[in-house]
Design an enzyme around this catalytic site. Structure first.
Site, PDB file in Angstrom:
ATOM      1  N   ARG A 197      33.511  22.669  28.286  1.00  0.00           N
ATOM      2  CA  ARG A 197      33.879  21.447  27.247  1.00  0.00           C
ATOM      3  C   ARG A 197      34.406  21.942  25.851  1.00  0.00           C
ATOM      4  O   ARG A 197      34.897  21.083  25.577  1.00  0.00           O
ATOM      5  CB  ARG A 197      32.362  21.114  26.927  1.00  0.00           C
ATOM      6  N   HIS A 235      30.419  10.793  27.806  1.00  0.00           N
ATOM      7  CA  HIS A 235      30.211  10.302  26.557  1.00  0.00           C
ATOM      8  C   HIS A 235      28.966  10.076  26.008  1.00  0.00           C
ATOM      9  O   HIS A 235      28.305  10.601  25.004  1.00  0.00           O
ATOM     10  CB  HIS A 235      31.202   9.215  26.362  1.00  0.00           C
ATOM     11  N   GLU A 269      31.810  16.725  32.765  1.00  0.00           N
ATOM     12  CA  GLU A 269      31.449  17.757  31.886  1.00  0.00           C
ATOM     13  C   GLU A 269      30.591  17.233  30.629  1.00  0.00           C
ATOM     14  O   GLU A 269      30.548  17.540  29.543  1.00  0.00           O
ATOM     15  CB  GLU A 269      32.626  18.247  31.195  1.00  0.00           C
ATOM     16  N   PHE A 289      34.046  25.365  41.196  1.00  0.00           N
ATOM     17  CA  PHE A 289      32.492  25.414  40.455  1.00  0.00           C
ATOM     18  C   PHE A 289      31.492  24.190  41.309  1.00  0.00           C
ATOM     19  O   PHE A 289      31.782  23.096  40.961  1.00  0.00           O
ATOM     20  CB  PHE A 289      32.746  25.156  39.210  1.00  0.00           C
TER      21      PHE A 289
END
Lengths: 323, 399, 249
Positions: B259, B382, B379, B140
């Site tokens: 996610r 945090h 992704e 991806f």
């Protein structure tokens, strides 16, 4: 009380060691019931070692001779035993490959269940009560046998043979007509006669700690040094294809009760421990002092097996050379 | 020998009987993956990690069992599972290793999902069964050297030409990049400052002008390939375009899928560390008693179990919402942010409990600890998920 | 070929055994139940043989409580065509179990009946031959290698220190040992397909038990052992102890 019938095993015309144990177990129960012990032997010709059966506890030795009895004959032997069984309070087998095949066939003819892998037998209120491991050795069961003839198979290495001094009179018995649907065509012996882990007096087992399959030579050398020792293996190494399944000790392998069990490079998964915890003496060699195997071992050495095992092999050889 | 932790196979962590909230099929699926991981991945993962090698020999088996794109329809050769079952697959794979879970996440959520969601019927028919079986391996391409947390700024372009498309640009931090036989590449068909012009393209990696090279020197996700992709005048036919893709929203939808899987995966990593720490604590004897009998280790284990249990219940509800089509991206952000952070803490505490042994590859906690630093970062970092939640809470965007 | 597989639901082999208050059974609380591992070899063998033949039917028959439906479905998920639950309140003794299974199998027209060589809970390894005796079928137990050529079965089974080669005709009951094959994991699609496969439930009752369970206890703890020492230098002391104290050599 009706007498005991002990069904013995021979291979190539010689009684197997476990046969003595079956008779010894039968003797133990017969003494508790004040009855006699008959030992039954199948053969196609003379069988060696029948004269020793009186000493093991047999009052009579019954010999059934038939051409097909050179090898195991499931249907012929079932028919012979089933024809006699009603006269006996108990029919005893060994929990060997043959006994495990034969005992349930006989039980089915008697429309009862057998109790397999029995490790102790007592008599209470005229009934046979057996002790046997269940859940692959993680629990112990006591069963009272309700049928008029109890069918049992005993675990090898659990019933000690002592001198019973019985007559052991030889008698021939007839073999009834039977149809052989199942035929043992051949027994393939391995190139080197390997002792079976389930029956050997000493078992030396190896595990993942050996790192490579070739390193099993260390285990073989140690077993050779002991003499009369079988080579065992943990599930991990059998699953990895290092050793044949017949060597596997523990869950989905064999449960063993040798006089001495030496665990080399085996950490001691619960399934393995259940399979060998009834050994009389356990020795563990492992580099991890916290390995669970040390919790069941009588004697442990913490260290590198590649150093410890060759030294042990040498010391055992030295000891045996000294006699 | 009375400890429940003294057997070798992983039996899960389930203090609140969350198993009762799963259907029989969901449990059976979880158990298939769990057994597969025990039998196939655990014996080799330590060596793979040390060698810096993705265990590509496992791809075929994973495809055969249906681990890739398992929540997509059976009509395309997929397993047709609900999203909870899909999440449980991710959990169990990451119990083995984050890199292996990443492989499956990329294949399913970032390659198969966009083809399913934005592709033409012929594209779906062609690619999805091949990707489900593992015959084709995908990657991806969204992130670029200068556009990580801000993918809308990407500068890869797709221009019409030669009766098709011509792609130019560079992608970075691409999981599976060097292994992939096909890449989903996101590029702008309009001006570079127009995120609405972002479109997805199916790029076979053997197309001239496409090159991938692994990023070396990683101290995390070592059993996973991370690559840089270069597209220099890559000519593609017209039908390489994913026709329904439209703007930055499309790749972000893919990221929400991925996610979601990460939120589940992190629980797996945390459970692995807790399980290892527990086994060690009850067996390791120091000062004549198991270290598990000391207060400091009991606090560690109690904290881990508490956080894992909270995450399990949170994430199961997230899955049920997804199956009921009630899921919001912000709910996924909360779970990804919480669970990965939780798992990172569990891994660190487990590693500490393991003492000196804890730094060996033979134990798993330090590998998980290092892996989770990547999972914490990719992704949506945090911090980015904090800001997404902050925006949702206040209505004020801080980014 | 029509193949039946007998399957028992048993506690997971890694489960810790806790004795129930009745003193004769295990406490099932928190115990995971699984297909008997040896029966999984039978399931695999049945599926592989049907696949190789390209025709036939595979049927799994389980005697057990309602919960055994889940175990049957795990066999269906692996690829067995349909299931039968012989539903009973609690497991009877082996002879009674064999009688109930034989009743079900007698009318099925099976060419081959497969099951594990033993169940890992009661460790009796006798239901196979007992079923065969009741059906008047040939039986080979603990088979680790199986060849079926036309109507002739040739099987290898491990006997102590050697391998016995055994032959019989069909129909036959074969009990399976480890080594016969490697059971497949149920694929995810298979798990989803399993709930759509037929599963008949037939309530049964068992006759009188051939034995009475008097007690179930945990094995006695071994007396604490000791670490003789560290490294090869500890070997002489170990050998001395084995000889003089343990009298093991």
């Amino acid at each position: 009380m009706s007498p005991m019938l002990c069904v013995l095993e021979q291979r190539d015309g010689t009684l197997r060691k476990v046969s003595h144990e079956i008779v010894a177990a039968g003797r133990k129960v017969a003494d508790a019931m004040s009855t006699t012990v008959d030992a039954l032997v199948f053969g196609h010709d003379d069988v060696e070692g029948l004269d020793a059966l009186g000493a093991c506890g047999a009052d009579r030795v019954l010999v059934a001779t038939h051409d097909t009895f050179r090898l195991y004959s499931p249907e012929g032997q079932t028919a012979t035993i089933a024809g006699l069984a009603a006269n006996y309070s108990t029919v005893l087998f060994a929990a060997t490959a043959t006994g495990k095949d034969l005992a349930p066939r006989v039980a089915a003819r008697l429309e009862t269940s057998c109790a397999t892998e029995v490790t102790d037998i007592t008599v209470a209120e005229g009934r046979v009560v057996v002790t046997r491991p269940v859940y692959a050795g993680r629990a112990i069961q006591q069963l009272r046998m309700m049928a008029s003839t109890a069918v049992l198979s005993i675990r090898p290495n659990t019933f000690p043979v002592t001198d019973a001094g019985r007559p052991g009179t030889l008698e021939s018995i007839p073999v009834p007509e039977f149809t052989a649907n199942v035929e043992v065509v051949e027994v393939k012996a391995p190139a080197e006669a390997a002792l079976d882990v389930g029956e050997a007096a000493i078992v030396v087992s190896g595990g993942r700690g050996l790192k490579e399959p070739e390193n099993f030579s260390l285990i073989e050398d140690l077993a050779d040094a002991f003499g009369q020792a079988a080579v065992g293996a943990s599930r991990a190494v059998v699953d990895a294809g290092w050793r044949d399944h017949s060597a596997q000790v523990g869950q989905t392998g064999k449960t063993v009760s040798p006089g001495l069990y030496v665990a080399v490079g085996i950490s001691g998964a619960i399934q393995h421990l259940a399979g060998m915890r009834t050994a009389k003496v356990i020795v563990a060699i492992n580099r991890d002092k916290d390995a669970p195997i040390f919790k069941v071992a009588d004697y442990g050495i913490v260290g590198d097996l590649f150093e410890v095992v060759p030294r042990l092999t040498a010391e055992v050889r030295k000891l045996r050379a000294e006699g | 020998m009375s400890s429940p932790a003294a057997n070798s196979r992983f039996t899960g962590v389930d203090f609140y009987e969350a198993d009762r909230l799963l259907s029989e099929e969901e449990r059976a699926i979880r158990d298939t993956v769990r057994t597969w991981v025990d039998d196939n991945l655990m014996p080799i993962i330590g060596d793979c990690y040390v060698e810096g090698r993705f265990p590509k020999e496992l791809i075929g088996g994973m495809g055969e069992l249906g681990f890739f794109g398992a929540n997509l329809p059976e009509a395309y050769g997929c397993a047709g599972l609900n999203n909870v079952a899909y999440g449980l697959i991710m959990q169990e794979l990451e119990r083995g290793d984050s890199g292996v879970r990443s492989f499956a996440s990329v294949q399913g959520a970032l390659v198969m999902y966009p083809i399913f969601a934005f592709g033409a019927e012929e594209q779906k028919q062609y690619w999805l069964p091949r990707l489900a079986s593992g015959e084709e391996i995908g990657c991806f391409g969204l992130t670029e050297p200068d556009f990580g947390s801000n993918p809308a700024g990407l500068v890869t372009t797709a221009r019409k030409g030669d009766g098709g498309w011509v792609l130019n640009g560079t992608k970075m931090w691409i999981t599976n990049g060097s292994q992939a036989t096909v890449a989903i590449v996101w590029a702008k068909v309009g001006e570079v400052d127009d995120p609405a012009s972002i479109r997805g393209f199916i790029v076979p990696t053997n197309t001239p002008g496409f090159t991938a090279k692994d990023q070396k020197g990683k101290l995390s996700l070592r059993a996973s390939d991370t690559s840089e992709l270069h597209l220099q005048d890559v000519h593609l036919p017209v039908d390489a375009l994913l026709p329904e893709s439209s703007g930055i929203k499309s790749p972000l939808m893919c990221l929400t899928q991925a996610r979601y899987g990460i939120a589940w995966g992190a629980i797996g990593a945390a459970m692995a560390c807790y399980d290892e720490a527990l086994r060690y604590a009850v067996n390791r004897v120091m000062f004549d008693r198991p270290i598990g009998q000391t207060q400091i280790q009991q606090v560690r284990l109690a904290d881990m179990l508490t956080e894992i249990t909270k995450a399990q219940l949170l994430t199961l509800q997230l899955g049920r919402l997804k199956d009921d089509h009630l899921l919001t991206p912000q709910q996924v952000s909360l779970a990804k942010r919480n669970n990965v952070n939780m798992a990172t803490e569990c891994a660190r505490e487990a590693r500490r409990l393991l003492g000196a042994n804890g730094i060996l590859a033979e134990y798993h906690s330090m590998r998980h600890m290092a892996n989770l630093e990547s999972v914490y970062t990719y992704e949506g970092t945090h911090d980015m998920h904090s800001l997404i939640l902050g925006e949702k809470i206040t209505g004020l965007s801080a980014f | 070929m029509k193949i039946a597989v007998c399957l028992k639901r048993v506690p997971d082999t890694t489960a810790k055994v806790v004795i129930a208050d009745d003193g004769v059974s295990i406490d099932p609380t928190g115990v995971k139940f699984v297909p008997n591992p040896y029966d999984e070899y039978a399931i695999e063998e049945a599926i592989a043989r049907k696949t190789a033949a390209g025709e036939g039917e595979t049927v799994v028959v389980s005697l057990g409580t309602d919960a055994a439906q889940e175990t049957i479905r795990s066999a269906l998920a692996m690829g067995i065509d349909r299931g039968v639950l012989l539903q009973i309140a609690e497991h009877p003794d082996p002879a009674a179990a064999a009688a109930l299974l034989a009743d079900e199998l007698a009318t099925g027209g099976y060419d081959l009946i497969l099951m594990g060589k033993m169940a890992v809970d009661d460790s009796q390894h006798q239901v196979g031959p007992q079923v065969a005796e009741r059906l008047g079928m040939a039986c080979i137990t603990a088979v680790a290698h199986l060849k079926i050529d036309g109507g002739t079965v040739t099987a290898e089974r491990e006997i102590e220190g050697a391998v016995e080669v055994v032959r019989c005709g069909l129909p036959a009951v074969i009990t399976c040992d480890k080594g016969l094959n490697t059971p497949r994991l149920p694929a995810l699609k298979g798990i989803m397909a399993a709930k759509k496969k037929p599963l008949d439930i037939k309530p049964v009752t068992a006759g009188e038990s051939a034995f009475e369970v008097l007690s179930l206890t945990l094995p006695p703890d071994r007396p604490p052992g000791r670490i003789v020492g560290e490294g090869p230098d500890a070997v002489p002391e170990l050998v001395r102890l084995l000889r003089t104290e343990a009298k093991a050599i």
